[in-house]
Motif scaffolding. Sequence first.
Motif, PDB file in Angstrom:
ATOM      1  N   PHE A 298      41.484  34.602  29.294  1.00  0.00           N
ATOM      2  CA  PHE A 298      42.499  33.806  29.990  1.00  0.00           C
ATOM      3  C   PHE A 298      43.137  32.797  29.045  1.00  0.00           C
ATOM      4  CE2 PHE A 298      44.329  30.558  32.624  1.00  0.00           C
ATOM      5  CZ  PHE A 298      44.835  31.252  33.715  1.00  0.00           C
TER       6      PHE A 298
ATOM      7  N   LEU B 270      40.904  44.198  35.213  1.00  0.00           N
ATOM      8  CA  LEU B 270      42.136  43.522  34.803  1.00  0.00           C
ATOM      9  C   LEU B 270      42.198  43.364  33.286  1.00  0.00           C
ATOM     10  CD1 LEU B 270      44.599  42.242  36.211  1.00  0.00           C
ATOM     11  CD2 LEU B 270      43.398  40.050  36.100  1.00  0.00           C
TER      12      LEU B 270
ATOM     13  N   PHE C 284      45.585  37.708  37.642  1.00  0.00           N
ATOM     14  CA  PHE C 284      44.283  37.052  37.559  1.00  0.00           C
ATOM     15  C   PHE C 284      44.055  36.126  38.750  1.00  0.00           C
ATOM     16  CE2 PHE C 284      41.238  33.900  36.181  1.00  0.00           C
ATOM     17  CZ  PHE C 284      40.349  34.604  35.388  1.00  0.00           C
TER      18      PHE C 284
ATOM     19  N   SER D  52      36.477  43.531  39.342  1.00  0.00           N
ATOM     20  CA  SER D  52      37.906  43.297  39.475  1.00  0.00           C
ATOM     21  C   SER D  52      38.485  42.704  38.194  1.00  0.00           C
ATOM     22  CB  SER D  52      38.182  42.364  40.658  1.00  0.00           C
ATOM     23  OG  SER D  52      39.552  42.026  40.732  1.00  0.00           O
ATOM     24  N   ILE D  53      37.884  41.642  37.686  1.00  0.00           N
ATOM     25  CA  ILE D  53      38.427  40.986  36.489  1.00  0.00           C
ATOM     26  C   ILE D  53      38.176  41.823  35.243  1.00  0.00           C
ATOM     27  CG2 ILE D  53      38.428  38.895  35.109  1.00  0.00           C
ATOM     28  CD1 ILE D  53      39.627  38.599  37.900  1.00  0.00           C
TER      29      ILE D  53
ATOM     30  N   MET E 115      33.995  40.824  42.237  1.00  0.00           N
ATOM     31  CA  MET E 115      34.903  40.113  41.350  1.00  0.00           C
ATOM     32  C   MET E 115      34.595  40.406  39.880  1.00  0.00           C
ATOM     33  SD  MET E 115      37.368  38.677  42.756  1.00  0.00           S
ATOM     34  CE  MET E 115      37.950  37.920  41.255  1.00  0.00           C
TER      35      MET E 115
ATOM     36  N   VAL F 187      35.732  36.202  30.282  1.00  0.00           N
ATOM     37  CA  VAL F 187      36.887  36.045  31.167  1.00  0.00           C
ATOM     38  C   VAL F 187      37.684  34.806  30.792  1.00  0.00           C
ATOM     39  CG1 VAL F 187      37.545  35.464  33.537  1.00  0.00           C
ATOM     40  CG2 VAL F 187      35.947  37.340  33.114  1.00  0.00           C
TER      41      VAL F 187
ATOM     42  N   THR G 197      42.597  45.845  42.471  1.00  0.00           N
ATOM     43  CA  THR G 197      43.080  45.234  41.239  1.00  0.00           C
ATOM     44  C   THR G 197      44.260  46.007  40.662  1.00  0.00           C
ATOM     45  OG1 THR G 197      40.846  44.423  40.762  1.00  0.00           O
ATOM     46  CG2 THR G 197      42.423  44.464  38.927  1.00  0.00           C
TER      47      THR G 197
ATOM     48  N   CYS H  26      43.867  38.017  42.114  1.00  0.00           N
ATOM     49  CA  CYS H  26      42.595  38.719  42.328  1.00  0.00           C
ATOM     50  C   CYS H  26      41.551  37.786  42.935  1.00  0.00           C
ATOM     51  CB  CYS H  26      42.087  39.303  41.006  1.00  0.00           C
ATOM     52  SG  CYS H  26      42.897  40.836  40.516  1.00  0.00           S
ATOM     53  N   TRP H  27      41.504  36.554  42.452  1.00  0.00           N
ATOM     54  CA  TRP H  27      40.536  35.597  43.011  1.00  0.00           C
ATOM     55  C   TRP H  27      40.873  35.251  44.461  1.00  0.00           C
ATOM     56  CZ3 TRP H  27      36.060  34.460  40.748  1.00  0.00           C
ATOM     57  CH2 TRP H  27      35.931  34.709  39.373  1.00  0.00           C
TER      58      TRP H  27
ATOM     59  N   CYS I 255      34.172  47.196  30.914  1.00  0.00           N
ATOM     60  CA  CYS I 255      34.313  47.373  32.356  1.00  0.00           C
ATOM     61  C   CYS I 255      33.320  48.405  32.876  1.00  0.00           C
ATOM     62  CB  CYS I 255      35.752  47.778  32.690  1.00  0.00           C
ATOM     63  SG  CYS I 255      36.068  47.985  34.460  1.00  0.00           S
TER      64      CYS I 255
END
Length: 384
Positions: free
Chosen positions: A207, A313, A227, A309-310, A306, A203, A358, A230-231, A333
Amino acid sequence: MQPNTRIRTAMHDITRAPAARPAEIAAHHIRTVAASLLDSLWRHRFLAALSAVYALFCGPFAKMFGVEHLVDYSVGGQVGIYLMILTLVCFLILHCLRTQWRDRPKRLLPHVAKSLKNDFLSYDRLFHGIIAIACLYLLMAVFSNYKRMIPFVVPFHLDAFLHNLDKTLHFGMEPWRLLQPLLGHPLISFAINFLYNIWLFLVVMVFYWQAFSRKDPALRMQFLSSFLLCWVIVGTVAATLLSSAGPCFYGLVTSGADPYAPLMDYLRTANETYPIWALSIQDTLYQSYTQSSLTVVSGISAMPSMHISIATLMALLGWRIGRVAGWGFTAYCGCIMLGSVHLGWHYAVDGYVSVIMTLAIWHACGWFTGRASGNEPKTLSATL
């Protein structure tokens, strides 16, 4: 004229002014740097505002519910520093390998140093990356506090409901039982746990990649905005409202028989053959929860996930970049979704809700990014 064009033009004029005095050159240089920084701050105003509001609200929120003792920004900050160092080292290694494969220079390190200076250390790219990463680490340092507070603000209350919902959606069986014939082998469980554990590193790498990317500014901003949101939305707001502990803690937070005891027994047996790190992390999490301690590993929250979710993403980003990246991130994923159930971290519906939320955030950010892309400042650099 675009801001970055004006910056390059200003630097070009400076280098072509042999008669200019050192003080004038220094003044031009300072104005150029200031203009680039101001442009970067303007372009990242949403990320900066979101991170700042999220951080400023943490203290009053904790005081409102009497959990100030759970607030400690240094814990998340330490993890952030370690991850930053690890990520930068891995980036340099990958960049060296890519340069060697693509350019095949006679002397690798001088060639890499020159490419970094000419490409990655340009003002616009450097400031864009630094501001985005600063927003990330501010948000991450604060997020750990919110997560620790969840069960004390809203006690775990949805586990039994989520368990029953899982059974309803999966033919009257717990999803982990459906996966057990395929995944219930120690070596496979170990491999899934390994992929699950490298999630945070991947992750941060993705990023950083997007933070310094300049290939597609609209896509970059869509990813970065999604990003952080989502958090905030999935990992904080929804996780608090839908407070639940997860299958691995089911028997500890609910009354009656534990339908996940056989799964946990299998994982403990598998751990005797291959290490299943999830078990020790789960023990640490529960101990931290019962003792209200401030540790690096703390904060229990199942719904929504999470991790998923990420991972979702990253898959969405991958498909916008190319088929190879799309399939790769989508496969990862899928592994995270399977692992979240198989390792006892999440109910299957945790992942379904995460994917839906998401997707909504991604498309909303894409819409707003598309609208904002035509409203960039026209005279920001000229003011300096």
